[in-house]
Design a protein around this motif. Structure first.
Motif, PDB file in Angstrom:
ATOM      1  N   TYR A  37      -0.177   1.557  -4.931  1.00 35.93           N
ATOM      2  CA  TYR A  37      -1.109   0.537  -5.394  1.00 35.93           C
ATOM      3  C   TYR A  37      -2.227   0.382  -4.370  1.00 35.93           C
ATOM      4  N   GLY A  39      -3.851  -1.658  -1.820  1.00 37.64           N
ATOM      5  CA  GLY A  39      -3.573  -2.790  -0.944  1.00 37.64           C
ATOM      6  C   GLY A  39      -4.408  -2.700   0.327  1.00 37.64           C
ATOM      7  N   ASP A  40      -3.859  -3.237   1.418  1.00 42.41           N
ATOM      8  CA  ASP A  40      -4.590  -3.300   2.682  1.00 42.41           C
ATOM      9  C   ASP A  40      -5.006  -1.930   3.218  1.00 42.41           C
ATOM     10  N   ASP A  69      -1.184   2.584  -0.420  1.00 41.01           N
ATOM     11  CA  ASP A  69      -0.077   1.644  -0.220  1.00 41.01           C
ATOM     12  C   ASP A  69       1.056   1.949  -1.199  1.00 41.01           C
ATOM     13  N   LYS A  71       5.097   0.460  -2.597  1.00 41.51           N
ATOM     14  CA  LYS A  71       6.105  -0.603  -2.571  1.00 41.51           C
ATOM     15  C   LYS A  71       7.269  -0.207  -3.464  1.00 41.51           C
TER      16      LYS A  71
END
Length: 102
Positions: A37, A39-40, A69, A71
Protein backbone atom coordinates in the motif's frame (compact mmCIF):
# COMPACT_ATOMS: atom_id res chain seq x y z
CA UNK A 1 24.41 -60.84 37.97
CA UNK A 2 22.63 -60.02 34.79
CA UNK A 3 21.25 -56.56 34.17
CA UNK A 4 18.07 -56.33 32.27
CA UNK A 5 17.72 -53.37 30.05
CA UNK A 6 14.23 -52.33 29.52
CA UNK A 7 13.77 -50.16 26.50
CA UNK A 8 11.21 -47.47 26.83
CA UNK A 9 9.36 -46.31 23.78
CA UNK A 10 10.49 -42.99 22.48
CA UNK A 11 7.62 -40.63 22.08
CA UNK A 12 8.11 -38.29 19.22
CA UNK A 13 6.29 -35.07 19.49
CA UNK A 14 4.15 -34.52 16.50
CA UNK A 15 4.42 -31.10 15.09
CA UNK A 16 0.94 -29.85 14.62
CA UNK A 17 0.51 -26.94 12.31
CA UNK A 18 -2.19 -24.73 13.61
CA UNK A 19 -3.57 -22.13 11.33
CA UNK A 20 -3.46 -18.69 12.90
CA UNK A 21 -6.84 -17.37 13.87
CA UNK A 22 -8.60 -14.98 11.51
CA UNK A 23 -9.02 -11.34 12.53
CA UNK A 24 -11.95 -10.55 14.83
CA UNK A 25 -15.31 -10.75 13.08
CA UNK A 26 -13.92 -12.38 9.91
CA UNK A 27 -14.82 -15.86 8.65
CA UNK A 28 -12.38 -18.75 9.10
CA UNK A 29 -10.88 -20.67 6.20
CA UNK A 30 -8.84 -17.88 4.64
CA UNK A 31 -5.12 -17.26 4.22
CA UNK A 32 -2.72 -14.86 5.90
CA UNK A 33 -0.38 -12.89 3.70
CA UNK A 34 0.59 -9.33 2.92
CA UNK A 35 -0.53 -6.47 0.73
CA UNK A 36 1.39 -3.48 -0.54
CA UNK A 37 0.00 0.00 0.00
CA UNK A 38 1.03 3.64 -0.28
CA UNK A 39 2.28 4.68 3.13
CA UNK A 40 5.19 6.58 4.67
CA UNK A 41 7.93 4.86 2.64
CA UNK A 42 6.11 5.54 -0.62
CA UNK A 43 5.52 9.20 0.28
CA UNK A 44 9.21 9.67 1.16
CA UNK A 45 10.19 8.10 -2.18
CA UNK A 46 7.81 10.45 -4.03
CA UNK A 47 9.25 13.51 -2.27
CA UNK A 48 12.82 12.38 -2.95
CA UNK A 49 12.11 11.76 -6.63
CA UNK A 50 10.35 15.12 -6.97
CA UNK A 51 13.36 16.90 -5.46
CA UNK A 52 15.90 14.85 -7.40
CA UNK A 53 14.23 14.70 -10.82
CA UNK A 54 12.18 17.86 -10.59
CA UNK A 55 8.49 18.38 -10.10
CA UNK A 56 7.82 18.91 -13.81
CA UNK A 57 8.90 15.36 -14.73
CA UNK A 58 6.14 13.86 -12.56
CA UNK A 59 8.58 11.10 -11.65
CA UNK A 60 7.59 11.41 -7.98
CA UNK A 61 3.94 10.86 -8.74
CA UNK A 62 4.76 7.71 -10.66
CA UNK A 63 6.18 6.20 -7.48
CA UNK A 64 2.58 5.76 -6.28
CA UNK A 65 2.26 3.07 -8.92
CA UNK A 66 4.95 1.07 -7.07
CA UNK A 67 3.96 1.11 -3.38
CA UNK A 68 6.83 0.41 -0.99
CA UNK A 69 4.90 -0.29 2.23
CA UNK A 70 3.59 -3.73 3.27
CA UNK A 71 1.24 -4.91 5.98
CA UNK A 72 -0.21 -8.20 7.16
CA UNK A 73 -3.57 -9.10 5.68
CA UNK A 74 -6.10 -11.92 5.71
CA UNK A 75 -7.87 -13.02 2.52
CA UNK A 76 -11.13 -14.97 2.52
CA UNK A 77 -13.97 -15.20 -0.04
CA UNK A 78 -12.37 -12.65 -2.36
CA UNK A 79 -12.09 -9.99 0.35
CA UNK A 80 -8.93 -8.73 2.10
CA UNK A 81 -8.93 -7.67 5.77
CA UNK A 82 -6.30 -6.12 8.04
CA UNK A 83 -5.29 -7.64 11.39
CA UNK A 84 -8.09 -5.74 13.17
CA UNK A 85 -10.78 -7.17 10.90
CA UNK A 86 -11.31 -4.01 8.83
CA UNK A 87 -11.98 -4.64 5.14
CA UNK A 88 -9.09 -3.29 3.06
CA UNK A 89 -10.16 -4.21 -0.47
CA UNK A 90 -11.25 -7.03 -2.71
CA UNK A 91 -8.86 -9.34 -4.53
CA UNK A 92 -10.09 -7.84 -7.81
CA UNK A 93 -8.26 -4.55 -7.27
CA UNK A 94 -5.50 -5.42 -4.77
CA UNK A 95 -2.68 -7.90 -5.12
CA UNK A 96 -2.45 -10.31 -2.19
CA UNK A 97 0.76 -12.23 -1.43
CA UNK A 98 -0.03 -15.34 0.70
CA UNK A 99 2.49 -16.56 3.29
CA UNK A 100 3.92 -20.03 2.81
CA UNK A 101 2.69 -22.83 5.08
CA UNK A 102 5.65 -25.08 5.90
Amino acid sequence: MMQSTKSSPIHKKQRTLQQPQPPPGVLEGGNWGSVKYCGDKTVRLCVFLCLFAGVCTRCGLRAYGCPQDEKDAYQVNGQIYDVRGNKIASTKNTQFFPYRND
